[in-house]
Design an enzyme around this catalytic site. Structure first.
Site, PDB file in Angstrom:
ATOM      1  N   ASP A  46       9.961  73.506  44.119  1.00 44.42           N
ATOM      2  CA  ASP A  46       8.920  72.518  43.838  1.00 44.42           C
ATOM      3  C   ASP A  46       7.573  73.200  43.647  1.00 44.42           C
ATOM      4  OD1 ASP A  46      10.883  70.730  44.154  1.00 44.42           O
ATOM      5  OD2 ASP A  46      10.125  69.817  46.000  1.00 44.42           O
ATOM      6  N   ALA A  47       7.317  74.236  44.481  1.00 41.02           N
ATOM      7  CA  ALA A  47       6.020  74.902  44.429  1.00 41.02           C
ATOM      8  C   ALA A  47       5.833  75.584  43.073  1.00 41.02           C
ATOM      9  CB  ALA A  47       5.920  75.927  45.557  1.00 41.02           C
ATOM     10  N   TYR A  49       7.274  74.722  40.306  1.00 38.15           N
ATOM     11  CA  TYR A  49       7.128  73.672  39.307  1.00 38.15           C
ATOM     12  C   TYR A  49       5.690  73.142  39.320  1.00 38.15           C
ATOM     13  CZ  TYR A  49       7.602  69.260  36.844  1.00 38.15           C
ATOM     14  OH  TYR A  49       7.432  68.228  35.964  1.00 38.15           O
ATOM     15  N   SER A  95       3.453  58.484  38.401  1.00 35.12           N
ATOM     16  CA  SER A  95       3.637  59.490  39.437  1.00 35.12           C
ATOM     17  C   SER A  95       2.344  59.681  40.220  1.00 35.12           C
ATOM     18  CB  SER A  95       4.079  60.785  38.782  1.00 35.12           C
ATOM     19  OG  SER A  95       4.504  61.670  39.765  1.00 35.12           O
ATOM     20  N   LEU A  96       2.322  60.662  41.071  1.00 32.34           N
ATOM     21  CA  LEU A  96       1.137  60.909  41.899  1.00 32.34           C
ATOM     22  C   LEU A  96       0.602  62.301  41.646  1.00 32.34           C
ATOM     23  CD1 LEU A  96       2.477  59.561  45.322  1.00 32.34           C
ATOM     24  CD2 LEU A  96       0.773  58.473  43.865  1.00 32.34           C
ATOM     25  N   LYS A 131       5.814  60.799  52.350  1.00 32.83           N
ATOM     26  CA  LYS A 131       6.330  60.851  50.989  1.00 32.83           C
ATOM     27  C   LYS A 131       7.820  61.164  51.107  1.00 32.83           C
ATOM     28  CE  LYS A 131       5.442  62.865  46.462  1.00 32.83           C
ATOM     29  NZ  LYS A 131       6.803  63.165  46.072  1.00 32.83           N
ATOM     30  N   ASP A 133      11.560  62.035  50.257  1.00 30.68           N
ATOM     31  CA  ASP A 133      12.161  62.901  49.244  1.00 30.68           C
ATOM     32  C   ASP A 133      13.493  62.318  48.779  1.00 30.68           C
ATOM     33  OD1 ASP A 133      12.377  64.973  47.544  1.00 30.68           O
ATOM     34  OD2 ASP A 133      12.869  66.492  49.050  1.00 30.68           O
ATOM     35  N   TYR A 241       7.502  50.843  49.027  1.00 22.18           N
ATOM     36  CA  TYR A 241       6.116  51.276  49.215  1.00 22.18           C
ATOM     37  C   TYR A 241       5.185  50.885  48.064  1.00 22.18           C
ATOM     38  CZ  TYR A 241       8.090  55.152  46.506  1.00 22.18           C
ATOM     39  OH  TYR A 241       8.740  55.887  45.569  1.00 22.18           O
ATOM     40  N   LYS A 307      -3.279  56.280  49.933  1.00 26.50           N
ATOM     41  CA  LYS A 307      -3.615  55.288  48.912  1.00 26.50           C
ATOM     42  C   LYS A 307      -4.860  54.527  49.358  1.00 26.50           C
ATOM     43  CE  LYS A 307       1.295  54.668  48.012  1.00 26.50           C
ATOM     44  NZ  LYS A 307       2.494  53.936  48.397  1.00 26.50           N
TER      45      LYS A 307
END
Ligand code: IVH
Length: 725
Positions: A46-47, A49, A95-96, A131, A133, A241, A307
């Site tokens: 992930d990092a 990416y 997305s965030l 968050k 996964d 959420y 948020k």
């Protein structure tokens, strides 16, 4: 990953260079998206990416003209897979943006204040929640009734997974409450818990199917099954959420937190770690709280989402490219990373198990530098299953093996040692060859064997192997073995560390060596010892120069030879020499494994001794290192006849052969009784046979006994002789 950070030196690029890099990154990211979203088989962490993505966005920020119609920054994920019907999201599933450092969070809060024109010290209320996964999903309810579920897909169009989502018991088929709008799209995360993930993989492994790399992939693979019955068998869960389309009636609250509370009232699962915060400091405190409790949650999370709480403010803040300006994902440091496996090292455990360890090019995973990772066992490396739980993917339906030189995904889960969980086949060096697991122990050179049905390969040089020495010596002196008082685990470890006791025989030469004038340090002068304790220890050792042979055998720590089997073996063989000879004879010259010769038949013919035990005994005595240790030991210690044998019975020590049909007991009972009385039961008649007990219809064995002049008894005569008549 390159050393430069994603955002640096972008301004130094010429317009041409920027365009080229933008195109190249775009392609690379699209490939990763496809592998992540469509194939559930990412090839970068992930990092990595995120870094690509940040550089891509930095280039676009510096050269806005590059943001063409095809810009990835406007897309999320990958186009839906062909097999499911498509669903157009009426409100896009976006997305965030990500925050990695505390500063990023401060900046997020400051940016919001700036955008809203608020003073720098104005309070803004946020929600903060884990968050999850998993994979996001949009659930459509009409008049409170669940009618459709769709995956995110590329954010605009997803896959219709309605039938599959109906099988998820946590997702209500009907929302209950006065304030449920006529049309309502609930959004949230479908995920799989840790325990369920482990159980699923166990089932996959038992069925010989490839295992899932992680709970997220398991959830994705389970949700995107064409057969809902398969989804139904996978325990998927859900947290709500967010929301999409909201019809007549409108939202049930004017804050994020209020809507989530309404979700809970309506029967939707919501995350209990959702809280309200009023500053960056409070957000960061909650982030740390969630991070600290992460390992105990029972499901994977990869960060905390913040948020803006007020929906009115959310509306004013709006969106920027693919993410809302009012929310951000504060990621945990990556727990997975991709690095190169430089070589495989074999470690030998205290019990002789050979464990492969991956020696990696050091890499930071979740803030910790990792240079070793577990490879479990031989089968795990081959990729063919076994209880080491291979969790890697397949390539063209073949399990993927792990090779020295491979690029591998490593994972840190909680405090557990890092694991190699996948191979990036695309990056396999052409010269990488399948790994061949050693068949000799790297610590002592003894041969290492693997029993049928076992995944672990073990060193057979228990007594000589330095890796096992302390454990073996500790066993050797333990209560049911040599029972040497004053020599416990601590002392064994110390003697080993001081170089005084490397193998069992050394225990019995300890005093002589200690009293030698050239002895550098007398035991009585060593840490933890004194004159009296040293004297007592030597006396206790002296007392054990004679031990019953069954204890002696048990003390050797041969695999599968516990107290009972030691007794069974010694009751049959009486002397260690006899056992040793037979065990040695059980392997044909040039063979490694016992074959069906007479010696093997004798061993396996002993009541209670099966092939597994017999093989372990043979392996032990076949190992020259063990022979040497044993020779040294018998120079110091005299094995005595077995304890607790009815030595007084007339049949003790005699060799008996049963033949023909017995009437008063079964053959097994007769054998057990004879052995209990100290007799040896053999399967064939030889000159060494003392008695042949012949039942009805006895054949060749009876004839042989007559021929050799061996005493022949009827069943009744035998019982009288044995004192049971
Ligand atoms: S809010 C418009 N909240 O993270 C914002 N997303 O990187 C909608 N995710 O696509 C997303 N937990 O798959 C939100 N508590 C949470 C989340 C969450 C996991 C996922 C979701 C989203 C992705 C964004």
């Amino acid at each position: 990953m390159s050393a430069r950070t994603p955002e640096t030196d972008v301004e130094k690029l010429t317009a041409d260079e920027a365009a080229r890099e933008h195109a190249r990154l775009g392609e690379e990211i699209a490939g990763h998206d496809r592998r992540y979203y469509q194939d559930d088989a990412p090839t970068v962490s992930d990092a990595e990416y995120d870094a690509l993505r940040r550089r891509y966005e930095a280039i676009e920020a510096a050269y806005p003209e590059l943001r063409g119609i095809d810009s990835l920054s406007d897309k999320v994920g990958a186009a839906p897979a062909a097999k499911f019907a498509k669903v157009r999201h009426r409100v896009p599933m976006l997305s965030l943006g990500n925050a990695f450092a505390d500063d990023d969070v401060e900046e997020f809060v400051a940016r919001i204040r700036r955008f809203l024109g608020l003073p720098t010290d104005a309070d803004v209320t946020f929600t903060a929640e884990p968050k999850i996964d998993g994979l996001s999903c949009s659930l459509r309810y009409e008049n409170g009734v669940f009618v459709q579920a769709a995956t995110r897909g590329d954010g605009f169009e997803g896959e219709d997974v309605t039938a599959n989502v109906r099988t998820i018991s946590e997702i209500p088929s009907r929302l209950t409450g006065e304030d449920v709008p006529a049309v309502f799209e609930v959004r949230g995360e479908v995920y799989m818990g840790h325990a369920d993930f482990a159980a699923i993989n166990e089932r996959q492994s038992a069925a010989g199917r490839p295992l899932f790399a992680n709970p997220r992939n398991a959830a994705a693979g389970s949700l995107r099954q064409l057969d809902p019955a398969i989804t139904a068998s996978r325990p998927l869960r859900f947290f709500a959420y967010a929301w999409g389309e909201v019809g007549e009636g409108g939202l049930p609250a004017d804050t994020q937190f209020g809507v989530i509370k309404a979700f809970a009232r309506w029967g939707l699962p919501t995350n209990p770690l959702t809280v309200l915060c009023h500053s960056a400091a409070e957000l960061l405190a909650h982030y740390r709280r969630i991070g600290d409790g992460r390992a105990g949650l029972g499901y994977d999370i990869d960060g905390v989402v913040y948020k803006v709480d007020s929906l009115a403010l959310q509306g004013r803040l709006g969106f920027v490219s693919r993410s809302p300006r009012w929310a951000i994902a504060h990621k945990f440091p990556a727990q997975r990373a991709i690095t190169q496996l430089e070589r495989i090292e074999i470690q030998v455990g205290r019990t002789g198990a050979l464990t492969p360890v991956a020696k990696l090019t050091p890499i930071t995973v979740g803030g910790v530098v990792v240079s070793n990772a577990s490879l479990h066992n031989e089968d795990y490396i081959k990729g063919i299953g076994g209880s080491g739980e291979p969790i890697r993917g397949t390539f063209e339906d073949q399990p993927v093996d792990i090779r020295e030189g491979d690029w591998v995904t490593i994972q840190r889960a909680g405090d557990v040692i890092p694991q190699v969980v996948d191979v990036v086949l695309e990056r396999r060096p052409p010269e990488a060859r399948p790994y061949s697991f050693p068949t000799v122990c790297p610590a002592c050179g003894s041969h290492a064997v693997r029993e049928d049905g076992e995944v672990v390969r073990r060193c057979t040089g228990g007594l000589i192997c330095p890796a096992q020495a302390v454990e073996r010596i500790r066993h050797f002196v333990s209560r049911d073995a040599f029972d040497i008082e004053g020599l416990g685990e601590k002392q064994v470890q110390a003697f080993h560390d001081w170089g005084l006791v490397k193998q069992p025989a050394d225990i019995f030469t300890l005093e002589a060596r200690d009293s030698d004038p050239s002895s550098l340090t007398r035991l009585k002068n060593r840490d933890g010892w004194g004159e009296i304790s040293a004297k007592n220890l030597f006396a206790a050792i002296e007392e054990r120069r004679h031990v019953p042979v069954n204890r002696f055998l048990y003390a050797l720590g041969i695999r599968h030879v516990g107290e009972t089997n030691a007794k069974r073996l010694m009751r049959h063989f009486l002397t260690l020499e006899a056992l040793r000879e037979t065990a040695r004879a059980a392997v044909m010259p040039g063979e490694v494994h016992p074959k069906g010769n007479e010696a093997w038949a004798e061993l396996t013919g002993i009541e209670g001794i099966g092939a597994v035990v017999a093989e372990a005994v043979v392996d032990f005595f076949q190992e020259p290192n063990n022979e040497a240790v044993l020779d040294a030991l018998v120079r110091e210690v005299t094995p005595e006849p077995m304890e607790a044998v009815a030595a007084a019975t007339a049949v003790a020590g005699k060799t008996v052969v049963f033949t023909g049909a017995l009437e008063k007991m079964t053959r097994d009972e007769a054998k057990a009784m004879a052995e209990r009385l100290g007799a040896k039961v053999a399967g064939s008649v030889s000159k060494k046979t003392d008695y042949v007990v012949a039942g009805a219809d006895a054949g060749s064995k009876l004839a042989k006994a007559r021929e050799l002049g061996v005493a022949v008894l009827s069943e009744d005569e035998w019982l009288i002789l044995a004192g049971a008549g």
